[in-house]
Design a protein around this motif. Sequence first.
Motif, PDB file in Angstrom:
ATOM      1  N   LEU A   1       0.985  -1.324  -0.127  1.00  0.00           N
ATOM      2  CA  LEU A   1       0.053  -0.068   0.026  1.00  0.00           C
ATOM      3  C   LEU A   1       0.718   1.369  -0.560  1.00  0.00           C
ATOM      4  CD1 LEU A   1      -3.217  -0.541   2.597  1.00  0.00           C
ATOM      5  CD2 LEU A   1      -2.603   0.733   0.018  1.00  0.00           C
ATOM      6  N   THR A   2       0.714   2.208  -1.072  1.00  0.00           N
ATOM      7  CA  THR A   2       1.698   3.093  -1.463  1.00  0.00           C
ATOM      8  C   THR A   2       0.562   4.080  -1.812  1.00  0.00           C
ATOM      9  OG1 THR A   2       2.109   2.319  -3.783  1.00  0.00           O
ATOM     10  CG2 THR A   2       3.685   1.945  -1.672  1.00  0.00           C
ATOM     11  N   HIS A   3       1.816   5.834  -1.216  1.00  0.00           N
ATOM     12  CA  HIS A   3       1.131   6.866  -2.573  1.00  0.00           C
ATOM     13  C   HIS A   3       2.252   7.694  -2.945  1.00  0.00           C
ATOM     14  CE1 HIS A   3       2.623   7.505   2.060  1.00  0.00           C
ATOM     15  NE2 HIS A   3       2.934   8.696   1.349  1.00  0.00           N
ATOM     16  N   THR A   4       1.472   8.007  -3.623  1.00  0.00           N
ATOM     17  CA  THR A   4       2.810   8.433  -4.971  1.00  0.00           C
ATOM     18  C   THR A   4       2.848   9.935  -4.473  1.00  0.00           C
ATOM     19  OG1 THR A   4       1.496   7.934  -6.536  1.00  0.00           O
ATOM     20  CG2 THR A   4       2.730   8.994  -7.191  1.00  0.00           C
ATOM     21  N   ILE A   5       4.354  10.568  -3.990  1.00  0.00           N
ATOM     22  CA  ILE A   5       4.644  11.843  -3.517  1.00  0.00           C
ATOM     23  C   ILE A   5       5.576  12.791  -4.510  1.00  0.00           C
ATOM     24  CG2 ILE A   5       4.134  11.218  -1.310  1.00  0.00           C
ATOM     25  CD1 ILE A   5       7.549  11.299  -1.218  1.00  0.00           C
ATOM     26  N   THR A   6       5.814  13.894  -4.469  1.00  0.00           N
ATOM     27  CA  THR A   6       6.838  14.454  -5.784  1.00  0.00           C
ATOM     28  C   THR A   6       7.774  14.824  -4.728  1.00  0.00           C
ATOM     29  OG1 THR A   6       4.861  15.388  -6.804  1.00  0.00           O
ATOM     30  CG2 THR A   6       6.414  15.958  -7.254  1.00  0.00           C
ATOM     31  N   VAL A   7       9.461  14.510  -5.015  1.00  0.00           N
ATOM     32  CA  VAL A   7      10.947  15.480  -4.504  1.00  0.00           C
ATOM     33  C   VAL A   7      10.666  16.085  -5.433  1.00  0.00           C
ATOM     34  CG1 VAL A   7      12.320  13.640  -3.502  1.00  0.00           C
ATOM     35  CG2 VAL A   7      10.335  12.287  -4.154  1.00  0.00           C
TER      36      VAL A   7
END
Lengths: 369, 309
Positions: free
Chosen positions: B124-130
């Motif tokens: 279970l993951t979420h997308t983040i912008t780095v």
Amino acid sequence: MKDITKIDNGTVLTEEERKRMKRNALIKMGAMGLFVLVVIIFSSIAWFTMNREVENSGLQMTGDGLPFELEVRGTKIENQSIFSKVDDSYILGVQQKDGEETPLSYYQTTGDETHGTILWNKDASADGSYPNGLEPNAHGTLTFWVIPNKSGELKVNFNFNIRGYHAKYTQDEAHTLDSTIEITNDLDSMTNEQLAAYGLTTDKIASKKKALEYIQGHILFFKNYSNGHYSGFLGNAGNKIAFVDCLPDGTNNVTAGQKYQVTVYWKWANTLEQAVSYADSPLLDSTAESFDTDQAAILAYLADYTHHKVFEGVSDNNVITTNIGKLQNSDSTDDKAVLMALTDKYNNADEVIGNNLYYILIEMITSST
Amino acid sequence: MLKVVQKYRDMSLANRIIAATAAFFTAAAMIALPVAAWFSSQRKLAELQSIRTPDLLYISAARAEDVKYFDISSIDVGDSNSTDPAEQLYAFAVAGQYVSNFTLQFAHTTNNQFMYQIYEADLLTHTITVGEGDEAKEIEMPYTTEASAKTAYGLLKDPESHWTTAELDAHFKSDVVAHEVNEQWSNIEMELSQRDGLTLGTTVYFIKDTCLKDKNDYNNAKIVDDRLIATNKYHTDNYGTNNVTYDKVNQYAEPLIWQSGSISSVDDPTSWGAKPFIKTFILDVTWDRSKISNNKETDMLYIAAFRGS
């Protein structure tokens, strides 16, 4: 010729002595001349046997005594880019042209000193291409053409054998092939310092030699293949086949210049079950290819543990003789017990192969006997 | 030898020359013949093949940790008054050198009336912008708290919020398993890029994806007295032929066996590029409280993976 009547220290020679000295001098000069003549004769013979002739348009003339040449066809050569790092005596055969001088993908051997050993070209769609490397169950087809230069009976045998190599790669990210060394008994006499150049140590040599024996034992050569069935097993004949046995009607009466196709099939038997089971055996994976018409021959081959190393971790060779013997006696109630005794040893031999051998050369060498 | 030398010395000069010339001719002939033979006796063809190294697949804990962390040694089945769901989830993985696909096998004895299901699992993951601007990259970060995982799960499965809190809890417990990230197993010497971004000691959450094996999926099952047990099919494979026939072995000691079809190692093989991989699975064990108690027998479970062809 000057008349010798005196020699340097002033003594006068008798008639007898004078004649003798003349004769000696003549003999010496004659002998010298004879020696020179003999040397000239032999060097010209040597020059003649160094046949460099290469031009042709069909009929290949060999000046060196072999009654045939070989031809391979196709644009593909396995591992061509690294071949010279494994054995640089193999080079591209002499490319043939058709009647209109258009180059064909046909490559021939010749009698000169470099084109006697050539790379095996094959059709791009031919069997036996494993970009990730060979593994158990791998198989291939080896095809070539024989071109006799005399009509009548052609006596030649084709011998298949496998040579093995250890490889060293570059340490950078590219991980490309740096060099190879052939696995032979010569490695036994090398020291750790000498072996270090190839990334080897003396304690690894025994496994490498064993791995080579196992791949030579596990790859089976056959004369025929159709519909998933191999037949005409060559393993009990030292993987040798006679030209006459490759002719469709067995009549050995060839026409000079005509090309006769020879095809041999090789298969790395996947499991012991595959090697010894009939096509309808419940032990056989339903998709496996079978050797059932040659089962007796293959059992004899497996039983001959002196010449064919197939099983790893066998402390007592009687285990092989007893168990293969049971299969030879068609004692089918014991099949499972036999397989349980030997199947892991076959698979472990495959693991030794995979962990120790980097490259193999599948060679075909002609011979007159 | 000496006799020959003596004989030579006794000869006249003419004879000596004749003898020497004859010897020379012989020697020369001997050299010439093998030289001619070397040039003409054979032709050779050769094909070069490489040998593939053997595959290296491991059954490990959910993110390629030592398999000892995959502990299913004791289940609290609860008594008849218990309100906990009669279900327990465990996560394990197949990890190792890249193979394009593999087969999973599962076998177990039937002393206890547990029912087993196997699912493919997703982190279970979420997308983040780095990063910013041109260097902005999207990466997948796993949820590390139960609350955040539960919320994400709720949004996924119940986007219109029909469930009560209790229902959400129940569904979550049945579909998601927590896993504490430990060190990569030392046996697995490969670099597993799928472990990037996982901090040791944190908890990550796996959600059930495709069901591979349902409760009654077996190659050799039959129902006797309302219990699922193994047929005779693999008896000789398990117990041999030494007079131990099927009827002599306790029926619950005959293992039930299941084998998957071909399972793809990674979702997108082309972009994966044959790197070592981890593929996680969830083993879902369920039971009927009326048929089982904590005072129970022991079963043996076997999980194996092998490369597809």
